[in-house]
Structures are given as C-alpha cells and as structure tokens.
Design a protein around this motif. Structure first.
Motif, mmCIF file in Angstrom:
data_model
loop_
_atom_site.group_PDB
_atom_site.id
_atom_site.type_symbol
_atom_site.label_atom_id
_atom_site.label_comp_id
_atom_site.label_asym_id
_atom_site.label_seq_id
_atom_site.Cartn_x
_atom_site.Cartn_y
_atom_site.Cartn_z
ATOM 1 N N LEU A 5 0.861 -1.166 0.000
ATOM 2 C CA LEU A 5 0.000 0.000 0.000
ATOM 3 C C LEU A 5 0.899 1.217 0.000
ATOM 4 C CD1 LEU A 5 -3.016 -0.587 2.371
ATOM 5 C CD2 LEU A 5 -2.989 -0.200 -0.096
ATOM 6 N N LEU A 6 0.961 1.873 -1.125
ATOM 7 C CA LEU A 6 1.857 3.025 -1.228
ATOM 8 C C LEU A 6 1.040 4.295 -1.312
ATOM 9 C CD1 LEU A 6 4.465 1.494 -3.621
ATOM 10 C CD2 LEU A 6 4.826 2.153 -1.244
ATOM 11 N N PHE A 7 1.618 5.351 -0.780
ATOM 12 C CA PHE A 7 0.929 6.634 -0.759
ATOM 13 C C PHE A 7 1.562 7.552 -1.797
ATOM 14 C CE2 PHE A 7 0.264 10.922 0.986
ATOM 15 C CZ PHE A 7 -1.125 10.896 1.094
ATOM 16 N N ARG A 8 0.730 8.076 -2.670
ATOM 17 C CA ARG A 8 1.221 8.954 -3.734
ATOM 18 C C ARG A 8 0.476 10.281 -3.692
ATOM 19 N NH1 ARG A 8 2.916 4.187 -6.686
ATOM 20 N NH2 ARG A 8 5.054 4.073 -5.973
ATOM 21 N N ALA A 9 1.263 11.360 -3.545
ATOM 22 C CA ALA A 9 0.655 12.683 -3.447
ATOM 23 C C ALA A 9 1.259 13.624 -4.478
ATOM 24 C CB ALA A 9 0.853 13.244 -2.047
ATOM 25 N N ILE A 10 0.467 14.620 -4.852
ATOM 26 C CA ILE A 10 0.931 15.664 -5.773
ATOM 27 C C ILE A 10 0.745 16.988 -5.057
ATOM 28 C CG2 ILE A 10 0.400 16.836 -7.959
ATOM 29 C CD1 ILE A 10 -0.526 14.143 -9.031
ATOM 30 N N ILE A 11 1.705 17.892 -5.195
ATOM 31 C CA ILE A 11 1.529 19.232 -4.639
ATOM 32 C C ILE A 11 1.501 20.236 -5.787
ATOM 33 C CG2 ILE A 11 4.013 19.531 -4.076
ATOM 34 C CD1 ILE A 11 2.911 21.095 -1.546
ATOM 35 N N MET A 12 0.449 21.050 -5.792
ATOM 36 C CA MET A 12 0.265 22.039 -6.856
ATOM 37 C C MET A 12 0.129 23.428 -6.250
ATOM 38 S SD MET A 12 -2.268 20.011 -9.493
ATOM 39 C CE MET A 12 -2.232 21.400 -10.622
ATOM 40 N N GLY A 13 0.148 24.408 -7.126
ATOM 41 C CA GLY A 13 0.037 25.805 -6.671
ATOM 42 C C GLY A 13 0.829 26.664 -7.623
ATOM 43 N N LEU A 88 4.996 14.401 -5.568
ATOM 44 C CA LEU A 88 5.393 14.967 -6.855
ATOM 45 C C LEU A 88 5.071 16.462 -6.848
ATOM 46 C CD1 LEU A 88 6.374 14.291 -9.705
ATOM 47 C CD2 LEU A 88 4.092 13.451 -10.220
ATOM 48 N N ASP A 89 6.060 17.258 -7.202
ATOM 49 C CA ASP A 89 5.967 18.725 -7.060
ATOM 50 C C ASP A 89 6.248 19.380 -8.416
ATOM 51 O OD1 ASP A 89 6.843 21.377 -6.669
ATOM 52 O OD2 ASP A 89 8.272 20.884 -5.087
ATOM 53 N N GLY A 90 5.277 20.112 -8.938
ATOM 54 C CA GLY A 90 5.488 20.824 -10.209
ATOM 55 C C GLY A 90 5.050 20.045 -11.438
ATOM 56 N N PHE A 91 4.552 18.856 -11.262
ATOM 57 C CA PHE A 91 4.052 18.006 -12.346
ATOM 58 C C PHE A 91 2.839 17.272 -11.804
ATOM 59 C CE2 PHE A 91 3.529 14.269 -14.877
ATOM 60 C CZ PHE A 91 3.936 14.608 -16.160
ATOM 61 N N PRO A 92 1.745 17.161 -12.541
ATOM 62 C CA PRO A 92 1.488 17.694 -13.872
ATOM 63 C C PRO A 92 1.090 19.166 -13.848
ATOM 64 C CG PRO A 92 -0.431 16.491 -13.086
ATOM 65 C CD PRO A 92 0.616 16.370 -12.016
ATOM 66 N N VAL A 104 -0.572 5.676 -15.496
ATOM 67 C CA VAL A 104 0.430 4.859 -14.792
ATOM 68 C C VAL A 104 0.228 4.886 -13.274
ATOM 69 C CG1 VAL A 104 2.871 4.269 -14.801
ATOM 70 C CG2 VAL A 104 1.972 5.769 -16.584
ATOM 71 N N TYR A 105 -0.062 6.050 -12.715
ATOM 72 C CA TYR A 105 -0.249 6.165 -11.265
ATOM 73 C C TYR A 105 -1.488 6.990 -10.975
ATOM 74 C CZ TYR A 105 4.764 5.100 -11.296
ATOM 75 O OH TYR A 105 5.974 4.535 -11.521
ATOM 76 N N GLN A 106 -2.294 6.516 -10.010
ATOM 77 C CA GLN A 106 -3.468 7.282 -9.592
ATOM 78 C C GLN A 106 -3.166 7.854 -8.210
ATOM 79 O OE1 GLN A 106 -3.968 3.785 -10.643
ATOM 80 N NE2 GLN A 106 -3.812 4.764 -12.644
ATOM 81 N N PRO A 107 -2.942 9.179 -8.128
ATOM 82 C CA PRO A 107 -2.564 9.774 -6.849
ATOM 83 C C PRO A 107 -3.656 9.599 -5.794
ATOM 84 C CG PRO A 107 -3.030 11.463 -8.503
ATOM 85 C CD PRO A 107 -3.010 10.156 -9.208
ATOM 86 N N ASP A 108 -3.236 9.464 -4.538
ATOM 87 C CA ASP A 108 -4.191 9.379 -3.433
ATOM 88 C C ASP A 108 -4.754 10.750 -3.106
ATOM 89 O OD1 ASP A 108 -3.860 6.525 -2.396
ATOM 90 O OD2 ASP A 108 -1.795 7.221 -2.667
ATOM 91 N N THR A 109 -3.887 11.765 -3.209
ATOM 92 C CA THR A 109 -4.354 13.098 -2.879
ATOM 93 C C THR A 109 -3.583 14.141 -3.675
ATOM 94 O OG1 THR A 109 -4.912 14.557 -1.033
ATOM 95 C CG2 THR A 109 -2.803 13.471 -0.891
ATOM 96 N N VAL A 110 -4.252 15.241 -3.989
ATOM 97 C CA VAL A 110 -3.614 16.354 -4.686
ATOM 98 C C VAL A 110 -3.795 17.592 -3.810
ATOM 99 C CG1 VAL A 110 -3.617 17.791 -6.756
ATOM 100 C CG2 VAL A 110 -4.061 15.339 -6.942
ATOM 101 N N ILE A 111 -2.679 18.120 -3.341
ATOM 102 C CA ILE A 111 -2.686 19.272 -2.449
ATOM 103 C C ILE A 111 -2.546 20.526 -3.306
ATOM 104 C CG2 ILE A 111 -1.302 20.459 -0.687
ATOM 105 C CD1 ILE A 111 -0.301 17.471 -0.021
ATOM 106 N N ASN A 112 -3.450 21.474 -3.126
ATOM 107 C CA ASN A 112 -3.319 22.730 -3.868
ATOM 108 C C ASN A 112 -3.036 23.874 -2.903
ATOM 109 O OD1 ASN A 112 -3.460 24.742 -5.844
ATOM 110 N ND2 ASN A 112 -5.645 25.036 -5.447
ATOM 111 N N LEU A 113 -1.902 24.526 -3.053
ATOM 112 C CA LEU A 113 -1.588 25.710 -2.250
ATOM 113 C C LEU A 113 -2.170 26.912 -2.960
ATOM 114 C CD1 LEU A 113 2.147 24.990 -1.327
ATOM 115 C CD2 LEU A 113 0.069 24.343 -0.088
ATOM 116 N N ASN A 114 -3.217 27.444 -2.390
ATOM 117 C CA ASN A 114 -3.947 28.528 -3.041
ATOM 118 C C ASN A 114 -3.505 29.855 -2.422
ATOM 119 O OD1 ASN A 114 -5.924 29.903 -4.502
ATOM 120 N ND2 ASN A 114 -7.436 29.591 -2.878
#
Ligand code: GDP
Ligand code: ADP
Length: 219
Positions: A5-13, A88-92, A104-114
């Motif tokens: 069980l792996l955790f995959r996150a994306i950070i956007m903003g 993952l930071d800055g992509f997509p 290929v990968y379905q992220p668990d969560t996408v964090i948006n810094l607004n």
C-alpha cells in the motif's frame, strides 16, 4: 510478495506558492520521496544535458516545457521510485500531463496551495537559491545566515533567471491558462485538497494535520 500500500501525493500551486518549502517539511515529517520537476529541469540545465538544452529557452521565457519531453523524464524518474511513497511537485502542469500520469499512477491526494498572485510576486523577487543543492532562501521569510551565502556550503547564492518580474508574469499566465484546468481535473476525481492563505507557517499546520490522518509521521 504481498500487495504494497503506497501513498502517492501531488503538490500544486502557482509559482512561488511555497511548494518547495512545504515539500521539504512534508519530507521531513512523513518521509515521502520528493520529486520536483523544476529541480530536475534546473539540474539538467546546469549539466547541459540534451533535455536541459531543449528546455532552456522555454524556462527562461516563463513558458512551459513541451508536454512530451517533461512527461517522459518524470515518468522515468517515478519508475525508479516505484517502491516508495512519493510526493510529486510541479508536475502535472497541463491536462495532457495529468492524463498521461493517470495512466500509470493514480494519486491518493492532490494538495493545492492557493496563494494570491499579489503575495507571490513579492516573494519571487526576493527568492535566492543555492544552485548546487536547490536550497531556497528568501530575504524576508528565511534569510541565509550571511547575506548572499549558502548556510551549508558557504557558496554564493544566485537569483533564478526566471524570477525576473517580466518572466514571473508569463509564468503566472501559463499557470492560469494551462494549470488551473488540472485542478478541475482532480476536483472531479474527488482527490483535490485546497489549502488557502498568504503564509506558509499558517498553511503548514493544517496540511500536516490532513496528511497525519493518512500517514504515520516518522518517529
Ligand atoms: N514572505 C514569505 N515568503 C515565503 C513564505 N513561504 C515561502 N516563502 C518564500 O517564497 C519563495 C517561494 O517559495 P517556494 O517554496 O520556492 O515556492 P514554489 O515556487 O511554489 O516551489 C521562496 O523564496 C520561499 O523562501 C511565506 O509564508 N512568506
Ligand atoms: N510539469 C511541467 N511542465 C512544463 N514545464 C515545467 C514543468 N515543471 C517545470 N517546468 C518548467 O520549469 C520552470 C520552473 O518550474 P518550477 O521550479 O516548478 O517553478 P515555479 O513553481 O516556481 O514556477 C517552469 O516555469 C517551466 O518552464
């Protein structure tokens, strides 16, 4: 071998919203592996790789690097990290990139810094970096111990070529046109978490609490 069980996150903003600053705190607190597309690009620029040479003019004009090239290199790096939890930071940054990643990968969560654009513009003109490590300083927020000098190595700090006011304007424009739709894409998937504010130190405790419900902190 059992299933992992792996955790995959994306950070956007938007540019300068604090993705790098916050990512460092997430890595320290939760031990995720961090991959930053901007860092990866700047390393390639410095080493004058084929990819770096291709990307250079886009970056310096504040435009996005073509989707195919950045997607290929990011997916390659992620393959090397396939056994780890990652951030993952800055992509997509475009819908096309998000769709390719999702295959290929379905992220668990996408964090948006607004963070409002007005706040950001000021921050970017006072950002200084240590080019060798990517360490980031800010004249007001986290100044180096000695002005212009990296705390760890004693080497000179530089300003990013693309942090000039004219270039910042193009980057913000690219963000509005091409990256905001990616937020909608993830909102529709039900995995977007928005953190709004003008100060990283106020956003961070909320984000840490949110991630703490999903991940055990490092002891
Ligand atoms: N004044 C101020 N500067 C900040 C704050 N958070 C981050 N910074 C600085 O703003 C700049 C942009 O932050 P960074 O994490 O590099 O943003 P990124 O471009 O989204 O990765 C850097 O110089 C940071 O040190 C904050 O709350 N206040
Ligand atoms: N996913 C991406 N797609 C296209 N170009 C990218 C991507 N990530 C980074 N870049 C390029 O690298 C530059 C710097 O990105 P980054 O370091 O993430 O900065 P910031 O978030 O401060 O804009 C961008 O302006 C763009 O030219």
């Amino acid at each position: 071998m059992g299933a992992r069980l792996l955790f995959r996150a994306i950070i956007m903003g938007p540019p300068g919203s604090g993705k790098g600053t916050v990512s460092e705190r997430i890595v320290k607190t939760f031990g995720l592996k961090h991959l930053s597309s901007g860092e990866l690009l700047r390393t390639n620029l410095r080493n004058e790789t084929e990819f770096g040479l291709l990307a250079k003019s886009f970056i310096n004009e504040g435009k996005l690097v073509p989707d195919a090239a950045i997607t290929r290199i990011i997916l390659h790096e992620l393959k090397e990290m396939h056994q780890s939890n990652w951030l993952l930071d800055g992509f997509p940054r475009t819908l096309r990139q998000a769709e390719e990643l999702h295959k290929v990968y379905q992220p668990d969560t996408v964090i948006n810094l607004n963070v409002p654009f007005e706040t950001i513009k000021k921050r970017l003109t006072s950002r200084w970096i240590h080019p060798g490590s990517g360490r980031v300083y800010n004249v007001e927020f986290n100044p180096p111990k000695i002005t212009g000098i990296d705390d760890v190595t004693g080497e000179l700090l530089i300003q990013r070529n693309d942090d000039k006011p004219e270039t910042v304007t193009s980057r913000l424009q690219a963000y509005e046109e091409l990256t905001q739709p990616v937020l909608e894409y993830y909102r529709n998937k039900g995995i977007l978490e928005v953190f709004s504010g003008t100060e990283t130190n106020k956003i961070w405790p909320k984000l840490r609490a949110f991630l703490g419900k999903k991940l055990p902190p490092l002891s």
